[in-house]
Design a protein around this motif. Structure first.
Motif, PDB file in Angstrom:
ATOM      1  N   LEU A 147       7.928  23.756 -18.227  1.00 46.56           N
ATOM      2  CA  LEU A 147       8.306  25.244 -18.301  1.00 46.56           C
ATOM      3  C   LEU A 147       6.406  25.580 -18.770  1.00 46.56           C
ATOM      4  CD1 LEU A 147      10.853  23.769 -18.594  1.00 46.56           C
ATOM      5  CD2 LEU A 147      11.268  25.937 -20.237  1.00 46.56           C
ATOM      6  N   SER A 148       6.973  27.205 -18.184  1.00 45.25           N
ATOM      7  CA  SER A 148       5.479  27.529 -18.277  1.00 45.25           C
ATOM      8  C   SER A 148       5.660  28.377 -20.211  1.00 45.25           C
ATOM      9  CB  SER A 148       5.255  29.112 -18.037  1.00 45.25           C
ATOM     10  OG  SER A 148       6.051  29.902 -18.455  1.00 45.25           O
ATOM     11  N   GLY A 149       4.631  28.581 -20.551  1.00 42.31           N
ATOM     12  CA  GLY A 149       4.528  29.246 -22.436  1.00 42.31           C
ATOM     13  C   GLY A 149       5.903  30.257 -22.649  1.00 42.31           C
ATOM     14  N   GLY A 150       5.647  31.327 -21.488  1.00 42.73           N
ATOM     15  CA  GLY A 150       6.948  32.220 -21.522  1.00 42.73           C
ATOM     16  C   GLY A 150       8.648  31.807 -21.002  1.00 42.73           C
ATOM     17  N   GLN A 151       8.512  30.966 -20.590  1.00 41.49           N
ATOM     18  CA  GLN A 151       9.743  30.044 -20.345  1.00 41.49           C
ATOM     19  C   GLN A 151       9.859  29.235 -21.345  1.00 41.49           C
ATOM     20  OE1 GLN A 151       8.586  27.915 -16.917  1.00 41.49           O
ATOM     21  NE2 GLN A 151      10.176  29.052 -15.422  1.00 41.49           N
ATOM     22  N   GLY A 183       5.209  40.281 -20.719  1.00 35.12           N
ATOM     23  CA  GLY A 183       6.665  40.682 -20.777  1.00 35.12           C
ATOM     24  C   GLY A 183       8.287  40.063 -20.830  1.00 35.12           C
ATOM     25  N   GLU A 184       7.972  38.538 -20.093  1.00 33.34           N
ATOM     26  CA  GLU A 184       9.254  38.468 -19.342  1.00 33.34           C
ATOM     27  C   GLU A 184      10.262  37.727 -21.355  1.00 33.34           C
ATOM     28  OE1 GLU A 184       8.423  33.180 -18.751  1.00 33.34           O
ATOM     29  OE2 GLU A 184       7.312  34.630 -17.224  1.00 33.34           O
ATOM     30  N   VAL A 185       8.634  37.548 -22.446  1.00 37.66           N
ATOM     31  CA  VAL A 185       9.755  37.443 -23.100  1.00 37.66           C
ATOM     32  C   VAL A 185      10.497  38.858 -24.094  1.00 37.66           C
ATOM     33  CG1 VAL A 185       9.312  36.213 -25.941  1.00 37.66           C
ATOM     34  CG2 VAL A 185       8.758  35.368 -23.734  1.00 37.66           C
TER      35      VAL A 185
END
Length: 250
Positions: A147-151, A183-185
């Motif tokens: 997973l990416s950091g944001g995920q 932004g996603e978080v």
């Protein structure tokens, strides 16, 4: 303390160091009441005591003085079992702290099954529903390193929500992320605010503070120097140090 008050902090003190000459006063007589549905955003320069204040709310840092009452219980009382209250306080850190050897679904269900005594089926149902809410249902069988950091940070928020907390504490949840993932978080946090989740957020994201918070607090040198609505806080700051702080960052 009103019926709506979920956390009451009175004369909170935190001193680091045993040698009096070398002591650092991280928190100096902090007083605040947080009501159900509040989104309290805590801002201030580095080293102002923001994270220490947040960590004291669930006794990850033990206060040196003062009291913290959570849902009517004085959690600073030595006789109190803090683990009972911690189950009702979700905490999201800068780092994600996911178990690397477990799938995302297992990361999300281990707490509810072990601590809340939920069945595996019940815990998995809740976890999948929450994953769908944050747009990560397809990652249930993935591992954290995929997973990416944001995920990962969105998963960390879901993990806290799986425990059905009464309040969520966020300690600079976007500061370790690449800018495009912030932004996603924040979107997940905004969604929580819309659903009246009580939240205390330490953050450098002033746009989030202005848009989502209903109260913004400015800390420096371990003290709350100003507290106001976002509109008044940003448009009409009273404290000279807050004015200086905002001039530098806005």
């Amino acid at each position: 303390m009103s019926a709506d008050t979920i956390i009451k902090v009175k004369n909170l003190q935190k001193v680091f160091g045993k040698d009096e000459k070398m002591q650092t006063k991280a928190l100096d007589n902090v007083n605040i009441e947080i009501n159900r549905g509040d989104v309290v955003v805590v801002v201030g320069p580095s080293g102002s005591g923001k994270s220490t204040f947040l960590r004291c709310l669930n006794l990850l840092e033990m206060p040196t003085g003062g009291t913290i009452t959570f849902e009517g219980t004085d959690i600073t009382d030595p006789k109190n079992n803090i683990n009972k209250q911690r189950m009702k306080m979700g905490m999201v850190f800068q780092q994600f702290n996911l178990f690397p050897h477990m799938t995302i679904l297992r990361n999300l269900t281990i707490g509810p099954t072990k601590l809340l005594r939920q069945s595996k089926a019940e815990a998995e149902k809740t976890a999948i529903e929450l994953l769908e809410r944050v747009g990560l249902a397809d990652r249930a069988q993935s591992y954290p390193n995929q997973l990416s950091g944001g995920q990962k940070q969105r998963i960390a928020i879901v993990r806290a929500l799986c425990m059905k907390p009464d309040v969520m504490l966020f300690d600079e949840p976007t500061s370790a992320l690449d800018p495009e993932m912030v932004g996603e978080v924040l979107d997940v946090m905004k969604d929580l605010a819309r659903q009246n989740m009580t939240m205390v957020c330490v953050t450098h994201e002033m746009g989030f503070a202005r848009e989502v918070g209903n109260r913004v607090i400015f800390m420096e040198s371990g003290r709350i120097l100003e507290e106001n609505t976002p509109e008044e806080f940003f448009e009409n700051p009273k404290n000279p140090r807050l004015k200086e702080f905002l001039d530098k960052i806005l």
